[in-house]
Design a protein around this motif. Structure first.
Motif, PDB file in Angstrom:
ATOM      1  N   ALA A 146      -6.475  -0.632  -4.784  1.00  0.00           N
ATOM      2  CA  ALA A 146      -4.947  -0.182  -4.586  1.00  0.00           C
ATOM      3  C   ALA A 146      -3.957  -0.535  -3.568  1.00  0.00           C
ATOM      4  CB  ALA A 146      -4.808   1.387  -5.092  1.00  0.00           C
ATOM      5  N   VAL A 147      -4.836  -0.629  -2.205  1.00  0.00           N
ATOM      6  CA  VAL A 147      -4.008  -1.226  -1.132  1.00  0.00           C
ATOM      7  C   VAL A 147      -3.866  -2.357  -0.847  1.00  0.00           C
ATOM      8  CG1 VAL A 147      -3.778  -0.483   1.395  1.00  0.00           C
ATOM      9  CG2 VAL A 147      -4.503   1.124  -0.129  1.00  0.00           C
ATOM     10  N   ILE A 148      -5.128  -3.073  -0.740  1.00  0.00           N
ATOM     11  CA  ILE A 148      -5.357  -4.533  -0.637  1.00  0.00           C
ATOM     12  C   ILE A 148      -6.321  -4.813  -1.822  1.00  0.00           C
ATOM     13  CG2 ILE A 148      -6.294  -6.114   0.953  1.00  0.00           C
ATOM     14  CD1 ILE A 148      -5.683  -4.792   3.256  1.00  0.00           C
ATOM     15  N   PRO A 149      -5.941  -5.558  -2.738  1.00  0.00           N
ATOM     16  CA  PRO A 149      -4.799  -6.705  -2.591  1.00  0.00           C
ATOM     17  C   PRO A 149      -3.364  -5.909  -3.204  1.00  0.00           C
ATOM     18  CG  PRO A 149      -6.500  -7.096  -4.618  1.00  0.00           C
ATOM     19  CD  PRO A 149      -7.160  -5.730  -3.790  1.00  0.00           C
ATOM     20  N   VAL A 150      -3.500  -5.163  -4.292  1.00  0.00           N
ATOM     21  CA  VAL A 150      -2.544  -4.771  -4.917  1.00  0.00           C
ATOM     22  C   VAL A 150      -1.292  -4.331  -4.399  1.00  0.00           C
ATOM     23  CG1 VAL A 150      -1.700  -3.066  -6.769  1.00  0.00           C
ATOM     24  CG2 VAL A 150      -4.080  -4.085  -7.082  1.00  0.00           C
ATOM     25  N   GLY A 151      -1.154  -3.495  -3.480  1.00  0.00           N
ATOM     26  CA  GLY A 151      -0.145  -2.944  -2.791  1.00  0.00           C
ATOM     27  C   GLY A 151       0.535  -3.655  -1.886  1.00  0.00           C
ATOM     28  N   LEU A 152      -0.587  -4.339  -1.058  1.00  0.00           N
ATOM     29  CA  LEU A 152       0.080  -5.401   0.131  1.00  0.00           C
ATOM     30  C   LEU A 152       0.492  -6.429  -0.770  1.00  0.00           C
ATOM     31  CD1 LEU A 152       0.698  -6.289   2.911  1.00  0.00           C
ATOM     32  CD2 LEU A 152      -1.642  -6.925   3.048  1.00  0.00           C
ATOM     33  N   GLY A 153      -0.167  -7.061  -1.795  1.00  0.00           N
ATOM     34  CA  GLY A 153       0.429  -8.396  -2.332  1.00  0.00           C
ATOM     35  C   GLY A 153       1.610  -8.031  -3.350  1.00  0.00           C
ATOM     36  N   ALA A 154       2.049  -6.767  -3.733  1.00  0.00           N
ATOM     37  CA  ALA A 154       3.108  -6.660  -4.476  1.00  0.00           C
ATOM     38  C   ALA A 154       4.126  -6.397  -3.197  1.00  0.00           C
ATOM     39  CB  ALA A 154       3.047  -5.114  -5.202  1.00  0.00           C
ATOM     40  N   VAL A 155       4.126  -5.745  -2.206  1.00  0.00           N
ATOM     41  CA  VAL A 155       5.172  -5.809  -1.221  1.00  0.00           C
ATOM     42  C   VAL A 155       5.246  -7.088  -0.715  1.00  0.00           C
ATOM     43  CG1 VAL A 155       5.498  -5.036   1.212  1.00  0.00           C
ATOM     44  CG2 VAL A 155       4.542  -3.353  -0.579  1.00  0.00           C
TER      45      VAL A 155
END
Length: 178
Positions: A146-155
Motif C-alpha cells: 500500500a506504500v510502495i508501489p501503490v502510494g508512492l506511485g500514485a503520488v
C-alpha cells in the motif's frame, strides 16, 4: 420499460476530443508512467521492491485524459489506490487458499470502501486484485504494498498531473482536493 430495453442506451456518443486535449493527455500519460517506471527500473531495480503496477495505466487514462471527472481527482486517485491495496492484501492473507474467493472479496470490498469514503477510482479495483493475483514479490511486500508501489506511485503520478495538466490555459487540475 422492459429489462432488455435498458441496454439500448439513452444518449449519443460523445463528440471527438480536440487535438490539443489529445496532445496534453499523451504528454501527461507519458510523463507520469515514465516517472514511475524510471523509479522502478533505475532506483529500485536492485531491490525486491516493485514500483509499477498495471492499475497505474488505467489511472493515467483518468488523471491525464479525463481530468474533470470526479474519479480522476487527487482524493480519489490516492485514497482509491491505498484503500484498495490494503483491502487486497487483507483478502489475500485471509483467503489465499481459495484464490477465487480472495479475488472476489478484494475487488467487491474495495469498491464498497471507496464508495463509503468518497474515493471511488476504478483502477483501485485492479490494485486490490493485483494484491491477490500478483507475483510472489507482491505478496512478500504484505501491507508495504500500500506504500510502495501503490502510494508512492500514485503520488508521483499526481505530481505529474498537477504540473502537466495546468500548462495549457484550457485545462485545470484538480477540480477539488477533498
Amino acid at each position: 420499460m422492459n429489462y432488455f430495453d435498458k441496454m439500448k442506451g439513452v444518449k449519443r456518443s460523445p463528440p471527438l476530443v480536440n487535438l490539443s486535449e489529445i496532445f496534453w493527455s499523451w504528454v501527461g500519460a507519458f510523463s507520469g508512467i515514465s516517472s514511475v517506471a524510471y523509479v522502478h527500473y533505475n532506483l529500485l531495480g536492485q531491490t525486491d521492491l516493485v514500483m509499477i503496477i498495471g492499475s497505474f495505466g488505467a489511472s493515467a487514462v483518468l488523471i491525464y485524459g479525463v481530468i474533470e471527472s470526479p474519479l480522476a481527482q487527487p482524493r480519489n486517485l490516492i485514497g482509491g489506490h491505498i484503500f484498495s491495496a490494503i483491502i487486497g492484501v487483507a483478502a489475500y492473507q485471509l483467503f489465499h487458499s481459495h484464490m477465487w474467493l480472495s479475488a472476489a472479496v478484494a475487488v467487491a470490498t474495495a469498491i464498497a470502501i471507496m464508495h463509503a469514503t468518497k474515493t471511488l477510482h476504478p483502477p483501485g479495483g485492479a490494485t486490490a486484485l493485483i494484491a491477490v493475483i500478483g507475483s510472489q514479490k507482491i505478496h512478500d511486500l504484505g501491507y508495504l504494498y500500500a506504500v510502495i508501489p501503490v502510494g508512492l506511485g500514485a503520488v508521483i503520478m499526481l505530481i505529474v498531473a498537477l504540473l502537466v495538466n495546468n500548462i495549457p490555459k484550457s485545462r485545470r487540475y484538480p477540480q477539488f482536493w477533498l
